[in-house]
Design a protein around this motif. Sequence first.
Motif, PDB file in Angstrom:
ATOM      1  N   ARG A   1       0.675  -1.193   0.189  1.00 54.34           N
ATOM      2  CA  ARG A   1      -0.122   0.154   0.267  1.00 54.34           C
ATOM      3  C   ARG A   1       1.210   1.205   0.222  1.00 54.34           C
ATOM      4  NH1 ARG A   1      -4.626   0.525   4.624  1.00 54.34           N
ATOM      5  NH2 ARG A   1      -2.270  -0.592   5.821  1.00 54.34           N
ATOM      6  N   GLU A   2       2.040   1.268   0.852  1.00 46.96           N
ATOM      7  CA  GLU A   2       2.756   2.318   0.530  1.00 46.96           C
ATOM      8  C   GLU A   2       3.674   2.594  -0.607  1.00 46.96           C
ATOM      9  OE1 GLU A   2       4.664   5.479   3.054  1.00 46.96           O
ATOM     10  OE2 GLU A   2       2.795   4.503   3.052  1.00 46.96           O
ATOM     11  N   THR A   3       3.909   1.049  -1.129  1.00 46.08           N
ATOM     12  CA  THR A   3       4.538   1.442  -2.745  1.00 46.08           C
ATOM     13  C   THR A   3       3.985   2.370  -3.574  1.00 46.08           C
ATOM     14  OG1 THR A   3       5.677   0.129  -1.917  1.00 46.08           O
ATOM     15  CG2 THR A   3       5.763   0.304  -4.297  1.00 46.08           C
ATOM     16  N   THR A   4       2.396   1.831  -2.970  1.00 48.71           N
ATOM     17  CA  THR A   4       1.303   2.645  -4.110  1.00 48.71           C
ATOM     18  C   THR A   4       0.842   3.630  -4.138  1.00 48.71           C
ATOM     19  OG1 THR A   4       0.400   0.341  -4.867  1.00 48.71           O
ATOM     20  CG2 THR A   4      -0.504   1.542  -5.150  1.00 48.71           C
ATOM     21  N   LYS A   5       1.000   4.176  -2.952  1.00 51.37           N
ATOM     22  CA  LYS A   5       0.848   5.297  -2.137  1.00 51.37           C
ATOM     23  C   LYS A   5       2.155   6.769  -2.876  1.00 51.37           C
ATOM     24  CE  LYS A   5       0.009   8.477   1.436  1.00 51.37           C
ATOM     25  NZ  LYS A   5       0.438   8.511   3.240  1.00 51.37           N
ATOM     26  N   ILE A   6       3.116   5.955  -2.713  1.00 48.91           N
ATOM     27  CA  ILE A   6       4.310   6.556  -2.828  1.00 48.91           C
ATOM     28  C   ILE A   6       4.300   7.096  -4.163  1.00 48.91           C
ATOM     29  CG2 ILE A   6       6.480   6.441  -2.941  1.00 48.91           C
ATOM     30  CD1 ILE A   6       7.031   5.710  -0.287  1.00 48.91           C
ATOM     31  N   LEU A   7       4.293   5.968  -5.469  1.00 53.56           N
ATOM     32  CA  LEU A   7       4.405   6.317  -7.009  1.00 53.56           C
ATOM     33  C   LEU A   7       3.080   7.196  -7.323  1.00 53.56           C
ATOM     34  CD1 LEU A   7       5.413   5.401  -9.552  1.00 53.56           C
ATOM     35  CD2 LEU A   7       3.644   3.325  -9.463  1.00 53.56           C
ATOM     36  N   GLN A   8       1.720   6.543  -6.612  1.00 56.57           N
ATOM     37  CA  GLN A   8       0.911   7.622  -7.129  1.00 56.57           C
ATOM     38  C   GLN A   8       0.883   9.424  -6.755  1.00 56.57           C
ATOM     39  OE1 GLN A   8      -2.545   4.221  -7.551  1.00 56.57           O
ATOM     40  NE2 GLN A   8      -2.495   5.844  -6.017  1.00 56.57           N
ATOM     41  N   ASN A   9       1.491   8.864  -5.643  1.00 56.80           N
ATOM     42  CA  ASN A   9       1.186  10.173  -4.964  1.00 56.80           C
ATOM     43  C   ASN A   9       2.405  11.599  -5.657  1.00 56.80           C
ATOM     44  OD1 ASN A   9      -1.301   9.951  -4.038  1.00 56.80           O
ATOM     45  ND2 ASN A   9      -0.680   9.833  -1.926  1.00 56.80           N
ATOM     46  N   HIS A  10       3.206  10.770  -4.981  1.00 60.32           N
ATOM     47  CA  HIS A  10       5.053  11.515  -5.219  1.00 60.32           C
ATOM     48  C   HIS A  10       5.688  11.594  -6.193  1.00 60.32           C
ATOM     49  CE1 HIS A  10       3.904  12.168  -1.085  1.00 60.32           C
ATOM     50  NE2 HIS A  10       4.315  11.291  -0.297  1.00 60.32           N
ATOM     51  N   TYR A  11       5.196  10.437  -6.932  1.00 56.32           N
ATOM     52  CA  TYR A  11       5.629  10.218  -8.777  1.00 56.32           C
ATOM     53  C   TYR A  11       4.964  10.247  -9.573  1.00 56.32           C
ATOM     54  CZ  TYR A  11      10.196   9.798  -5.718  1.00 56.32           C
ATOM     55  OH  TYR A  11      10.821   9.227  -5.127  1.00 56.32           O
ATOM     56  N   PRO A  12       3.609  11.547  -9.777  1.00 61.30           N
ATOM     57  CA  PRO A  12       2.642  11.227 -10.559  1.00 61.30           C
ATOM     58  C   PRO A  12       2.832  11.676 -12.374  1.00 61.30           C
ATOM     59  CG  PRO A  12       2.569  13.089  -9.494  1.00 61.30           C
ATOM     60  CD  PRO A  12       3.872  12.425  -9.049  1.00 61.30           C
ATOM     61  N   GLU A  13       2.371  10.377 -12.655  1.00 61.31           N
ATOM     62  CA  GLU A  13       2.810   9.758 -14.102  1.00 61.31           C
ATOM     63  C   GLU A  13       3.424   9.690 -14.497  1.00 61.31           C
ATOM     64  OE1 GLU A  13       0.196  10.133 -16.253  1.00 61.31           O
ATOM     65  OE2 GLU A  13      -1.932  10.284 -15.041  1.00 61.31           O
ATOM     66  N   ARG A  14       4.321   9.551 -14.378  1.00 57.80           N
ATOM     67  CA  ARG A  14       6.014   8.083 -14.410  1.00 57.80           C
ATOM     68  C   ARG A  14       6.302   7.423 -14.423  1.00 57.80           C
ATOM     69  NH1 ARG A  14      10.024  12.596 -14.926  1.00 57.80           N
ATOM     70  NH2 ARG A  14       9.564  14.402 -12.978  1.00 57.80           N
ATOM     71  N   LEU A  15       4.200   6.583 -14.141  1.00 55.21           N
ATOM     72  CA  LEU A  15       4.577   5.073 -14.804  1.00 55.21           C
ATOM     73  C   LEU A  15       3.897   4.797 -16.573  1.00 55.21           C
ATOM     74  CD1 LEU A  15       4.822   2.429 -13.689  1.00 55.21           C
ATOM     75  CD2 LEU A  15       2.614   2.399 -12.868  1.00 55.21           C
ATOM     76  N   ALA A  16       4.619   4.945 -16.870  1.00 53.11           N
ATOM     77  CA  ALA A  16       4.117   4.530 -18.621  1.00 53.11           C
ATOM     78  C   ALA A  16       3.276   3.082 -18.415  1.00 53.11           C
ATOM     79  CB  ALA A  16       5.394   4.478 -19.411  1.00 53.11           C
ATOM     80  N   ALA A  17       3.921   2.058 -17.852  1.00 54.29           N
ATOM     81  CA  ALA A  17       3.199   1.307 -18.102  1.00 54.29           C
ATOM     82  C   ALA A  17       4.009  -0.322 -17.181  1.00 54.29           C
ATOM     83  CB  ALA A  17       2.994  -0.123 -19.649  1.00 54.29           C
ATOM     84  N   ALA A  18       2.894  -1.093 -16.677  1.00 51.38           N
ATOM     85  CA  ALA A  18       3.684  -1.803 -15.370  1.00 51.38           C
ATOM     86  C   ALA A  18       3.186  -3.485 -15.928  1.00 51.38           C
ATOM     87  CB  ALA A  18       3.333  -1.917 -14.359  1.00 51.38           C
ATOM     88  N   PHE A  19       4.459  -4.424 -16.305  1.00 48.97           N
ATOM     89  CA  PHE A  19       4.007  -5.987 -17.179  1.00 48.97           C
ATOM     90  C   PHE A  19       4.289  -6.569 -15.734  1.00 48.97           C
ATOM     91  CE2 PHE A  19       5.252  -3.165 -19.945  1.00 48.97           C
ATOM     92  CZ  PHE A  19       3.783  -3.079 -21.404  1.00 48.97           C
ATOM     93  N   LEU A  20       3.140  -7.568 -15.054  1.00 50.30           N
ATOM     94  CA  LEU A  20       3.372  -8.087 -13.989  1.00 50.30           C
ATOM     95  C   LEU A  20       3.236 -10.124 -14.772  1.00 50.30           C
ATOM     96  CD1 LEU A  20       2.250  -5.947 -13.074  1.00 50.30           C
ATOM     97  CD2 LEU A  20       0.757  -8.213 -11.879  1.00 50.30           C
ATOM     98  N   TYR A  21       4.886 -10.229 -14.973  1.00 47.35           N
ATOM     99  CA  TYR A  21       4.930 -11.433 -16.358  1.00 47.35           C
ATOM    100  C   TYR A  21       4.743 -12.606 -15.213  1.00 47.35           C
ATOM    101  CZ  TYR A  21       6.799 -14.289 -19.142  1.00 47.35           C
ATOM    102  OH  TYR A  21       7.483 -15.219 -20.758  1.00 47.35           O
ATOM    103  N   ASN A  22       3.715 -13.472 -15.583  1.00 47.38           N
ATOM    104  CA  ASN A  22       3.750 -14.886 -14.931  1.00 47.38           C
ATOM    105  C   ASN A  22       3.116 -15.168 -13.766  1.00 47.38           C
ATOM    106  OD1 ASN A  22       4.031 -17.772 -15.372  1.00 47.38           O
ATOM    107  ND2 ASN A  22       6.197 -18.103 -14.833  1.00 47.38           N
TER     108      ASN A  22
END
Length: 236
Positions: A103-124
């Motif tokens: 949850r903290e990982t998601t919060k940091i990515l969304q709130n403190h690095y907004p729009e930095r993620l282009a795509a995430a691939f969850l493999y296998n």
Amino acid sequence: MLEEMLNWRSTYKPEEIRWHEVAIEGETGKLYIANFHDREERTVIVMTPAKQNTSSHDNQIRFLVYIFENAILNMPEGQEQMVCLMDFTGWSLSNAVPIKTARETTKILQNHYPERLAAAFLYNPPRIFETFWKIVKYFIDPKTFEKVHFVYPKNAESIELMSKYFDVEKLPLEFGGKNKIQYNHEEFSKLMLKYDIRSASIWDLNEKTAQANHATNGHSTSEGAQEPARIAAQAS
């Protein structure tokens, strides 16, 4: 969101984290900046949850922030986003990070690095991961959720998707590519030490500029607090 991010940066001070403080977290290669890009030349971050080697929530988060900071600061010219590859080989509920850390990982990515993620691939991802995902997805912003792709080795659509985003000659074997490269902690440490030097020089220069502006123009300290946002924008 900008104000919240600035307040977080002023207290957490992510730019001051150095490799020697978090190096133990990276020994197994559970999280690192790849030495290849996607087809659009975006930075790639590789995660392997099954290689979790520590139990400290705080240290794991600091390591995550350190990797994000350096990934952004060293993005190819003209790029502002990164791509995440997550290899779920060997993952199970027994070696999964606690919900609190997820949850903290998601919060940091969304709130403190907004729009930095282009795509995430969850493999296998194993079937049991669906149980974990049902909980985690409620913490994820709808926009971020749309960027998450489940990828399966023998699925034609998955293979086509990966080929769309990556050159299979550069993509590691564990993600369905042909590249036999393996994570080398010693080599990655050398790279991170170089990044530390670059980061320190950039932030030091930025701080000196802010102090000079304050001294000559009478700027308030609140304006100086805006510098992290400017650096983040310049670095991207």
